[in-house]
Design a protein around this motif. Structure first.
Motif, PDB file in Angstrom:
ATOM      1  N   ASN A 340      22.558 -38.167 -30.475  1.00  0.00           N
ATOM      2  CA  ASN A 340      22.681 -36.649 -31.768  1.00  0.00           C
ATOM      3  C   ASN A 340      24.364 -37.165 -32.096  1.00  0.00           C
ATOM      4  O   ASN A 340      24.796 -38.429 -31.624  1.00  0.00           O
ATOM      5  CB  ASN A 340      22.413 -35.642 -31.498  1.00  0.00           C
ATOM      6  CG  ASN A 340      20.453 -35.466 -32.039  1.00  0.00           C
ATOM      7  OD1 ASN A 340      20.700 -35.051 -32.747  1.00  0.00           O
ATOM      8  ND2 ASN A 340      19.818 -35.293 -30.753  1.00  0.00           N
ATOM      9  N   ASN A 341      24.670 -36.433 -32.339  1.00  0.00           N
ATOM     10  CA  ASN A 341      26.261 -36.180 -32.525  1.00  0.00           C
ATOM     11  C   ASN A 341      26.852 -34.934 -32.181  1.00  0.00           C
ATOM     12  O   ASN A 341      27.922 -34.374 -32.715  1.00  0.00           O
ATOM     13  CB  ASN A 341      26.569 -36.201 -34.739  1.00  0.00           C
ATOM     14  CG  ASN A 341      25.721 -37.286 -35.342  1.00  0.00           C
ATOM     15  OD1 ASN A 341      26.183 -37.972 -34.924  1.00  0.00           O
ATOM     16  ND2 ASN A 341      24.786 -36.714 -35.863  1.00  0.00           N
ATOM     17  N   PHE A 342      26.629 -34.231 -31.294  1.00  0.00           N
ATOM     18  CA  PHE A 342      26.906 -32.795 -30.306  1.00  0.00           C
ATOM     19  C   PHE A 342      28.195 -33.343 -29.709  1.00  0.00           C
ATOM     20  O   PHE A 342      28.458 -34.919 -29.662  1.00  0.00           O
ATOM     21  CB  PHE A 342      26.689 -32.624 -29.437  1.00  0.00           C
ATOM     22  CG  PHE A 342      24.555 -32.544 -29.308  1.00  0.00           C
ATOM     23  CD1 PHE A 342      24.821 -31.169 -30.489  1.00  0.00           C
ATOM     24  CD2 PHE A 342      23.644 -33.159 -29.257  1.00  0.00           C
ATOM     25  CE1 PHE A 342      23.252 -30.673 -30.899  1.00  0.00           C
ATOM     26  CE2 PHE A 342      22.545 -32.483 -29.968  1.00  0.00           C
ATOM     27  CZ  PHE A 342      22.617 -31.253 -30.739  1.00  0.00           C
ATOM     28  N   THR A 343      29.291 -32.329 -29.668  1.00  0.00           N
ATOM     29  CA  THR A 343      30.455 -32.631 -29.360  1.00  0.00           C
ATOM     30  C   THR A 343      31.039 -31.555 -28.547  1.00  0.00           C
ATOM     31  O   THR A 343      30.056 -31.224 -28.190  1.00  0.00           O
ATOM     32  CB  THR A 343      31.794 -32.214 -30.637  1.00  0.00           C
ATOM     33  OG1 THR A 343      31.479 -31.115 -31.208  1.00  0.00           O
ATOM     34  CG2 THR A 343      31.540 -33.273 -31.694  1.00  0.00           C
ATOM     35  N   GLY A 344      32.291 -31.778 -27.772  1.00  0.00           N
ATOM     36  CA  GLY A 344      32.787 -30.941 -27.141  1.00  0.00           C
ATOM     37  C   GLY A 344      31.904 -30.842 -25.564  1.00  0.00           C
ATOM     38  O   GLY A 344      32.306 -32.466 -25.271  1.00  0.00           O
ATOM     39  N   LEU A 366      30.829 -36.580 -26.429  1.00  0.00           N
ATOM     40  CA  LEU A 366      31.012 -34.845 -25.294  1.00  0.00           C
ATOM     41  C   LEU A 366      31.895 -35.766 -24.563  1.00  0.00           C
ATOM     42  O   LEU A 366      32.241 -37.442 -25.400  1.00  0.00           O
ATOM     43  CB  LEU A 366      30.267 -35.195 -24.431  1.00  0.00           C
ATOM     44  CG  LEU A 366      29.061 -34.883 -25.405  1.00  0.00           C
ATOM     45  CD1 LEU A 366      27.613 -34.527 -24.245  1.00  0.00           C
ATOM     46  CD2 LEU A 366      28.945 -33.185 -26.197  1.00  0.00           C
ATOM     47  N   GLU A 367      32.910 -35.140 -24.098  1.00  0.00           N
ATOM     48  CA  GLU A 367      34.185 -36.261 -23.569  1.00  0.00           C
ATOM     49  C   GLU A 367      34.438 -34.581 -22.423  1.00  0.00           C
ATOM     50  O   GLU A 367      33.542 -33.899 -22.265  1.00  0.00           O
ATOM     51  CB  GLU A 367      35.241 -35.766 -24.116  1.00  0.00           C
ATOM     52  CG  GLU A 367      36.099 -34.500 -25.032  1.00  0.00           C
ATOM     53  CD  GLU A 367      36.871 -34.558 -26.181  1.00  0.00           C
ATOM     54  OE1 GLU A 367      37.471 -35.853 -26.691  1.00  0.00           O
ATOM     55  OE2 GLU A 367      37.222 -33.442 -26.780  1.00  0.00           O
ATOM     56  N   GLY A 368      35.538 -35.433 -21.721  1.00  0.00           N
ATOM     57  CA  GLY A 368      35.814 -34.393 -20.186  1.00  0.00           C
ATOM     58  C   GLY A 368      35.331 -35.088 -19.183  1.00  0.00           C
ATOM     59  O   GLY A 368      35.018 -36.103 -19.005  1.00  0.00           O
ATOM     60  N   GLN A 369      35.411 -34.380 -17.863  1.00  0.00           N
ATOM     61  CA  GLN A 369      35.321 -34.861 -16.253  1.00  0.00           C
ATOM     62  C   GLN A 369      33.602 -33.759 -15.907  1.00  0.00           C
ATOM     63  O   GLN A 369      33.432 -32.683 -16.490  1.00  0.00           O
ATOM     64  CB  GLN A 369      36.685 -34.707 -15.927  1.00  0.00           C
ATOM     65  CG  GLN A 369      37.494 -35.381 -16.455  1.00  0.00           C
ATOM     66  CD  GLN A 369      38.859 -34.991 -15.337  1.00  0.00           C
ATOM     67  OE1 GLN A 369      38.653 -35.060 -14.065  1.00  0.00           O
ATOM     68  NE2 GLN A 369      39.890 -35.248 -15.640  1.00  0.00           N
ATOM     69  N   ASN A 388      29.878 -41.808 -23.919  1.00  0.00           N
ATOM     70  CA  ASN A 388      30.292 -40.913 -24.173  1.00  0.00           C
ATOM     71  C   ASN A 388      31.876 -40.816 -23.682  1.00  0.00           C
ATOM     72  O   ASN A 388      32.149 -42.180 -23.205  1.00  0.00           O
ATOM     73  CB  ASN A 388      29.967 -39.485 -23.784  1.00  0.00           C
ATOM     74  CG  ASN A 388      28.685 -39.212 -24.248  1.00  0.00           C
ATOM     75  OD1 ASN A 388      28.626 -38.250 -25.159  1.00  0.00           O
ATOM     76  ND2 ASN A 388      27.504 -38.527 -23.544  1.00  0.00           N
ATOM     77  N   LYS A 389      32.613 -39.648 -23.820  1.00  0.00           N
ATOM     78  CA  LYS A 389      33.780 -40.326 -23.395  1.00  0.00           C
ATOM     79  C   LYS A 389      34.247 -39.198 -22.603  1.00  0.00           C
ATOM     80  O   LYS A 389      35.537 -38.909 -22.052  1.00  0.00           O
ATOM     81  CB  LYS A 389      34.863 -39.774 -24.686  1.00  0.00           C
ATOM     82  CG  LYS A 389      34.367 -40.270 -26.099  1.00  0.00           C
ATOM     83  CD  LYS A 389      35.357 -39.676 -27.363  1.00  0.00           C
ATOM     84  CE  LYS A 389      34.517 -39.920 -28.820  1.00  0.00           C
ATOM     85  NZ  LYS A 389      34.975 -39.198 -29.604  1.00  0.00           N
TER      86      LYS A 389
END
Length: 742
Positions: A340-344, A366-369, A388-389
């Motif tokens: 999908n195109n979910f973020t956060g 999505l991003e982060g650790q 994801n990122k």
């Protein structure tokens, strides 16, 4: 008083069961018995048929029940069963019965007292009659070979019908209309799944005031969801997956306050999810994946406190999922939001869902650790966060190694360009004790294959495709007792093919291979081979073919003769390397091999004549080597396209156009002089064009292509070798690398 009462009951029972059955019914049952080719029934030892196995009679000696499920019965259903006019229950399910003629299925029409008819799981065929007995309550004809249409008149006399199941047949035409209320006003279950029904779902379901279950999945139904379906307020299940339904899910769905299962996956539904979907407090399963839904997840969804599974992957949904509060979903077991195109980032509230077994958030933005709170999910066995990122792969592995239940991990196309954590980065490593699948493909990871992988004693599938690993193939890979799938393709691995890899226990013998994990995966793995083609679905690890992929590296030396020990190997890809020497004759020992790719190497000599014995070979490529002599003649090898053998100037015979008698003298000299510039016959102008294309195009658009390719080829690491999306990049890199060597 008590003893007298018991005596009366005993006498009544004895009297009712001791009454001899009627001769006409006994003869009818014997006619049925004699049509069975292998009847494991003892119906000839007693004269009173009321005592026969599976037979129940009333006090007058009339047969009321014929109950013979799962008895291994084979043969036909004799129409004489229609003489059992007092029959109320007929169950012949889970046998191998068939209809000698198309009319035999009508045997039950005279049975006016019949209440239950269960002929499911047989080999029955033909079309249905025009009507049902008037007293019928339950009809189960599922898993047979019935065809034709289900006429609406079939229900007209069945005023007491409560359950109708014709799933898993080959019925066609429209789903019958006007089932309610005039025909069968008491209907609770309708199951038309796994047939060939087409057209729109007709209106009228809203008039089924007692309908609880409506299933018609895996058909060719089209059009919109009928608006009046939202009037059937008793509905508990709507199951319509794998059809061609389009349009939106109406806000009126909130009228279905008893709904527990909403299954509409693999359709063409669009629009947003109903804003007040949270009013459906009894929802347990939501399956809406593989549609075109858009917008954000409505916050009211978190009010569905009984929700166990949420599957909405492969849509166009968006929004910051970290803003959603999952803490109310105390029963949630499976969360699948992939593609999908979910973020956060991963919502912290998700870690309060203590029953979570599976999380798939792949292919979003999505991003982060990875946060250490994930360790609180003690039952988590399936974790898919690819595409994801994410950053800090070393930290992620240090945390996840403490999740003792993890069976499946994929971080493919994440942690881009980081270094794989080496052993000094995981001091005291003692984790992943239950890990079966590890995929880190497409991450462009650097370093060497770390030694801590050797401690993954339950690992069955390892995918490190499309990275920048250097060094040689570690010999200890051959010691992993359950490993049967290895993909090290498209790296910078050098050295030789280690002979120890030819000792993989799971590829040596059937008794060892039987140890492969037969447990059901918490989430199915989807593989889409091409765009606009339905994705293949895999629910078990043992469905995956035993494979070794080493393509597009710098591996040199001979192909070891010991490779013939891997008798259970299905796919072997050694293409785009520097292998030399001859093709070992021992490859013919791989009787289960269905894909063999040795192309773009430096192999010499003849193609072993013994390869003709590989009867299951469906893909072969030995192109662009230095092979010579005639291609062994067999229907198997000659069935492949000529491109499977091209680029070997001394090779001849079908399917190549050059006959073996012509490849000598001046003809051969002329052919060789045309291609003297390049060992693999790739023109310099093409390489120059490709080099410029890669530097410019890949540098600017590489990340976008990576994301798109992963989106439409989910779990590419398990994909077919001849169908890779990255073949252009691989070939271009290989062409340039080989040109530099020369």
């Amino acid at each position: 008083m008590t003893l007298s009462f018991l005596a009366i009951l005993f006498f009544s029972y004895f009297a009712s069961t001791n009454h001899a059955c009627h001769q006409i019914e006994k003869s009818s049952l014997m006619s049925f018995f004699l049509t069975l080719s292998s009847p494991p029934l003892n119906w000839t030892s007693m004269t009173n048929c009321c005592y026969w196995e599976g037979i129940t009679c009333n006090q007058d000696g009339w047969v009321t029940r014929l109950h013979l499920p799962s008895k291994g019965l084979k043969g036909g259903i004799h129409p004489s069963l229609g003489n059992l006019t007092h029959l109320t229950h007929l169950n012949l399910s889970h046998n191998s019965l068939h209809c000698p003629t198309s009319k035999e299925i009508e045997f039950f029409l005279p049975l006016n007292r019949l209440e239950i008819l269960d002929l499911s799981y047989n080999l029955l065929s033909g079309e249905l009659p025009l009507s049902l007995p008037s007293n019928i309550q339950i009809v189960d004809l599922s898993t047979n070979h019935f065809h034709g249409v289900v006429p609406s008149s079939f229900f007209q006399q069945a005023r007491n019908l409560t359950s109708f199941n014709v799933s898993n047949n080959t019925f066609s035409g429209p789903i019958p209309s006007f089932i309610c209320p005039h025909s069968s006003p008491l209907i609770k279950l309708l199951d038309f799944s796994y047939n060939k029904f087409s057209g729109n779902i007709s209106r009228g379901l809203g008039e089924c005031s007692t309908l609880q279950v409506f299933r018609a999945g895996n058909n060719n139904l089209s059009g919109l969801l009928p608006e009046d379906i939202y009037n059937a307020t008793t509905l508990q299940e709507i199951v319509l997956p794998v059809n061609l339904l389009h349009g939106t899910i109406s806000d009126r769905i909130v009228n279905l306050t008893n709904l527990a299962i909403l299954n509409l996956y693999y359709n063409q539904l669009s629009g947003v999810l109903p804003f007040h979907i949270g009013k459906l407090s009894k929802l347990k399963l939501i399956l809406l994946h593989f549609n075109y839904l858009e917008g954000s997840l409505p916050p009211t969804l978190m009010n569905c406190t009984n929700l166990i599974e949420l599957h909405i992957g492969d849509n166009n949904l968006e929004g910051d999922i970290s803003a959603l509060n999952f803490s109310k979903l105390g029963q949630l077991s499976k969360l699948d939001l992939w593609s999908n195109n979910f973020t956060g980032t991963i919502p912290m509230s998700l870690y309060s869902c203590k029953y979570l077994k599976a999380i798939r958030l792949s292919l979003n933005d999505l991003e982060g650790q990875i946060q250490p709170e994930i360790i609180s999910l003690k039952s988590l066995s399936f974790l898919s966060l690819s595409g994801n990122k994410w950053t800090n792969i070393t930290g992620a592995m240090k945390i996840l190694m403490r999740c003792e239940s993890l069976v499946y991990i994929t971080f493919s196309y994440s942690f881009i360009g980081e270094e794989i954590p080496a052993d000094d980065g995981l001091v005291g490593f003692d984790g992943f004790k239950n890990l079966r699948i590890l995929s880190l493909c497409g991450c462009e990871l650097t370093g060497q294959i770390p030694l801590w992988f050797s401690k993954l004693k339950k690992l069955e599938i390892l995918n490190l495709d499309l990275n920048r690993f250097t060094g040689s193939i570690p010999s200890w890979l051959g010691t992993l007792p359950r490993l049967f799938y290895i993909n090290l393709g498209s790296n910078f691995i050098s050295g030789e093919f280690p002979k120890q890899l030819c000792r993989l226990a799971m590829l040596l013998s059937d008794p060892t291979a039987a140890q492969v994990d037969h447990n059901y995966l918490e989430l199915p793995i989807f593989i889409r081979l091409r765009d606009n083609v339905k994705a293949l679905q895999y629910n078990y690890l043992f469905y995956f073919p035993p494979s070794i992929y080493l393509y597009n590296n710098s591996i040199s030396g001979n192909v070891p003769t010991e490779i013939g020990q891997l008798r259970l190997l299905h796919k072997l890809d050694l293409s785009f390397n520097n292998f030399s020497g001859s093709i070992p004759d021992q490859i013919s020992n791989l009787k289960d091999l269905d894909a063999l790719d040795l192309s773009l190497n430096h192999l010499t000599g003849k193609i072993p004549d013994s390869l003709k014995s590989l009867n299951f070979l469906s893909y072969l490529n030995v192109s662009y080597n230095d092979l010579e002599g005639p291609i062994p003649r067999s229907t198997q090898l000659q069935s492949f396209n000529a491109s499977a053998f091209e680029g070997n100037q001394k090779l001849c015979g079908a399917p190549l156009p050059n006959e073996c008698g012509l490849v000598n003298g001046s003809d051969a000299d002329n052919k060789n002089s045309q291609d003297v510039d390049d060992e693999h016959h790739i023109p310099w102008f093409f390489i120059s064009f490709v080099s410029g294309f890669i530097v410019g195009f890949w540098g600017v658009c590489g990340s976008l292509i990576l994301k798109t390719a992963w989106r439409y080829r989910y779990f590419q690491f398990l994909d077919n070798v001849q169908d890779r999306l990255y073949v252009m990049r691989i070939m271009c890199m290989t062409m340039m690398r080989r040109r530099l060597r020369t």
